[in-house]
Design an enzyme around this catalytic site. Structure first.
Site, PDB file in Angstrom:
ATOM      1  N   GLU A   1      40.017  29.214  62.723  1.00  0.00           N
ATOM      2  CA  GLU A   1      38.936  28.281  62.406  1.00  0.00           C
ATOM      3  C   GLU A   1      39.302  27.377  61.230  1.00  0.00           C
ATOM      4  O   GLU A   1      38.876  26.217  61.190  1.00  0.00           O
ATOM      5  CB  GLU A   1      37.648  29.062  62.126  1.00  0.00           C
ATOM      6  CG  GLU A   1      37.116  29.707  63.382  1.00  0.00           C
ATOM      7  CD  GLU A   1      36.234  30.912  63.162  1.00  0.00           C
ATOM      8  OE1 GLU A   1      35.787  31.476  64.175  1.00  0.00           O
ATOM      9  OE2 GLU A   1      35.996  31.300  61.995  1.00  0.00           O
TER      10      GLU A   1
ATOM     11  N   GLU B   1      31.995  32.672  59.409  1.00  0.00           N
ATOM     12  CA  GLU B   1      33.080  33.593  59.755  1.00  0.00           C
ATOM     13  C   GLU B   1      33.396  34.536  58.605  1.00  0.00           C
ATOM     14  O   GLU B   1      33.667  35.722  58.820  1.00  0.00           O
ATOM     15  CB  GLU B   1      34.335  32.822  60.169  1.00  0.00           C
ATOM     16  CG  GLU B   1      35.480  33.719  60.602  1.00  0.00           C
ATOM     17  CD  GLU B   1      35.130  34.590  61.800  1.00  0.00           C
ATOM     18  OE1 GLU B   1      35.396  35.820  61.735  1.00  0.00           O
ATOM     19  OE2 GLU B   1      34.603  34.067  62.791  1.00  0.00           O
TER      20      GLU B   1
END
Length: 121
Positions: free
Chosen positions: A37, A72
């Site tokens: 990410e 995350e």
């Protein structure tokens, strides 16, 4: 105001900074999803700066990328805490991990909606 031994003021801020850097290093070292990410965000961030027509659009295009990374990190922290409790499967542990994963998914949905609305709207 002087720095007190109990960690108030600048000393506390400096310690918090170093703890934050340790957390980011741990995420990069141990969390493949965060690394992926981060690569995604590194690619998309310059595009967001370029494609946004004004400062509000650029802030939205970039802000939703940071939201993905933040979500995350929180998901990874939750998973680490659950794993620390024990390796055996428990319904609540599985639910906690699934909820964290759902939060990351919704952050990506948020990203897609914002980018589509700004770029196609």
């Amino acid at each position: 105001m002087t720095t007190k031994p109990n960690g108030r003021g600048p000393k506390r801020i400096l310690k918090a900074y170093f703890c934050s850097m340790q957390g980011l290093k741990a995420a990069l070292r141990h969390e493949a999803a965060f690394s992926q990410e981060l690569i995604f965000s590194t690619i998309m961030l310059p595009l967001g700066l370029w494609l946004g027509d004004n400062s509000v659009e650029r802030a939205l295009l970039i802000g939703c990328l940071f939201l993905i990374l933040i979500t995350e990190l929180l998901n990874s922290a939750l998973e680490a805490a659950v794993d620390r409790i024990g390796p055996e499967h428990h319904e609540l542990s599985g639910r906690a991990k699934d909820l964290g994963s759902a939060a990351v998914f919704l952050a990506f949905v948020n990203w897609a909606i914002i980018w589509l609305l700004i770029l196609c709207g």
